[in-house]
Scaffold this active site. Structure first.
Site, mmCIF file in Angstrom:
data_model
loop_
_atom_site.group_PDB
_atom_site.id
_atom_site.type_symbol
_atom_site.label_atom_id
_atom_site.label_comp_id
_atom_site.label_asym_id
_atom_site.label_seq_id
_atom_site.Cartn_x
_atom_site.Cartn_y
_atom_site.Cartn_z
ATOM 1 N N ASP A 45 0.821 -1.210 0.000
ATOM 2 C CA ASP A 45 0.000 0.000 0.000
ATOM 3 C C ASP A 45 0.857 1.262 0.000
ATOM 4 O O ASP A 45 0.557 2.233 -0.695
ATOM 5 C CB ASP A 45 -0.917 0.019 1.231
ATOM 6 C CG ASP A 45 -2.025 -1.012 1.139
ATOM 7 O OD1 ASP A 45 -2.333 -1.463 0.029
ATOM 8 O OD2 ASP A 45 -2.588 -1.366 2.195
ATOM 9 N N ASP A 148 -5.547 15.591 21.394
ATOM 10 C CA ASP A 148 -4.284 15.291 20.720
ATOM 11 C C ASP A 148 -4.264 15.804 19.290
ATOM 12 O O ASP A 148 -3.196 15.963 18.695
ATOM 13 C CB ASP A 148 -4.042 13.789 20.713
ATOM 14 C CG ASP A 148 -3.570 13.260 22.065
ATOM 15 O OD1 ASP A 148 -3.361 14.076 22.975
ATOM 16 O OD2 ASP A 148 -3.418 12.035 22.201
ATOM 17 N N THR A 159 -10.621 3.821 6.242
ATOM 18 C CA THR A 159 -10.341 2.542 6.898
ATOM 19 C C THR A 159 -8.923 2.488 7.459
ATOM 20 O O THR A 159 -8.504 1.435 7.963
ATOM 21 C CB THR A 159 -10.534 1.374 5.914
ATOM 22 O OG1 THR A 159 -9.703 1.592 4.771
ATOM 23 C CG2 THR A 159 -11.972 1.261 5.481
ATOM 24 N N TYR A 161 -5.969 5.354 9.365
ATOM 25 C CA TYR A 161 -5.812 6.067 10.634
ATOM 26 C C TYR A 161 -7.171 6.495 11.190
ATOM 27 O O TYR A 161 -7.435 6.413 12.394
ATOM 28 C CB TYR A 161 -4.895 7.272 10.413
ATOM 29 C CG TYR A 161 -4.453 8.017 11.651
ATOM 30 C CD1 TYR A 161 -4.678 7.516 12.924
ATOM 31 C CD2 TYR A 161 -3.782 9.223 11.533
ATOM 32 C CE1 TYR A 161 -4.254 8.219 14.050
ATOM 33 C CE2 TYR A 161 -3.359 9.925 12.645
ATOM 34 C CZ TYR A 161 -3.596 9.416 13.907
ATOM 35 O OH TYR A 161 -3.171 10.109 15.008
ATOM 36 N N ASN A 162 -8.053 6.935 10.316
ATOM 37 C CA ASN A 162 -9.381 7.377 10.723
ATOM 38 C C ASN A 162 -10.131 6.288 11.491
ATOM 39 O O ASN A 162 -10.742 6.554 12.528
ATOM 40 C CB ASN A 162 -10.177 7.795 9.477
ATOM 41 C CG ASN A 162 -11.628 8.101 9.784
ATOM 42 O OD1 ASN A 162 -11.958 9.095 10.416
ATOM 43 N ND2 ASN A 162 -12.523 7.231 9.329
#
Length: 259
Positions: A45, A148, A159, A161-162
């Site tokens: 990826d 943060d 799909t 880090y979110n």
């Protein structure tokens, strides 16, 4: 396309990709990337995102068909298939991807612009909690978010880090963006928002010298920002190709039913 598309093979430097590339090199009459209609990308990826980012700096964006010779391969196709590579690409499902454009202004006054295919993240640089003002289409929607940080993700990036930050998974083709707080302290119960692709998002850093914040567009980082604007760069639309039954849309559906 009325004729068979010209294909270029682009291979990651990783040992696994280089080892597996020999079979593919012998399987087709390849052309150079400049001559090609479609890029066949061998790797993971991260390498595919690298190739896509390189194309964003050019006038023409070519479809990419990724083949997983990396680790996760969420954006890639299976390396093995009964059909030839030309037939697989002819039958492939096309997925349009609009990257995000990030314009960041630093405390020193310098301006930086980068594209993000997955997400733009704002992250605190020190132990001090970040404090941000959130504006949508020029209107203040949240006077102060403490935590943060925060991120804005595309459907493809929803799909990644979110999702790890408990953000929503967005269907491909939804033309939406996910805005997700990262470890929010105040307001505690705010889980984020789903915005139309047409939204113009701006974050202003409160107390930037005391509470410095970095902005990250995929792998590109800008430190000590004072404001960040994010919009969908629909004029830079990219195209990913997937085998039937192995589409990115199917994998996004599957992610929503993981237990």
């Amino acid at each position: 396309m009325s004729r068979d598309p010209k294909l270029a093979l682009v291979v990651s430097d990783s040992a696994k990709a280089q080892s597996g590339a020999d079979t593919f090199r012998r399987s087709h009459d390849w052309v150079s990337p400049d001559e090609a209609d479609v890029l066949v990308v061998l790797g993971g990826d991260g390498f595919l995102l690298h190739v896509l980012h390189e194309m964003l700096g050019r006038e023409t964006q070519k479809p990419c068909y990724g083949i997983n010779l990396g680790t996760v391969g969420f954006l890639m196709n299976h390396p093995h298939g009964h059909a030839s590579i030309a037939q697989r690409i002819a039958e492939a499902h096309r997925v349009p991807v609009s990257p995000l454009c990030m314009d960041a202004i630093c405390q020193a006054g310098a301006t930086f612009s980068f594209y993000a295919i997955n997400e733009v993240s704002l992250l605190r640089e020190t132990r001090q909690t970040a404090k941000l003002e959130v504006r949508i289409n020029g209107r203040v929607r949240m006077e102060e978010l403490a935590g943060d940080g925060i991120l804005v993700a595309t459907p493809v990036g929803s799909t990644a880090y979110n999702l790890s930050a408990n953000g929503p998974i967005l269907p491909l083709g939804s033309r939406m963006m996910a805005m997700t707080p990262i470890s929010p302290f105040r307001p505690r119960r705010w889980k984020g928002a789903i915005l139309p692709e047409s939204a113009d998002v701006e974050f202003r850093i409160l107390e930037p010298e005391k509470r410095p914040v970095a902005a990250v567009a995929d792998q590109k980082e800008v430190r000590e920002v004072q404001s960040v604007r994010i919009r969908a760069a629909t004029e830079k639309e990219l195209t990913l190709l997937f085998d039937p039954g192995y589409t990115l849309e199917e994998r996004i559906f599957a992610e929503q039913f993981q237990v």
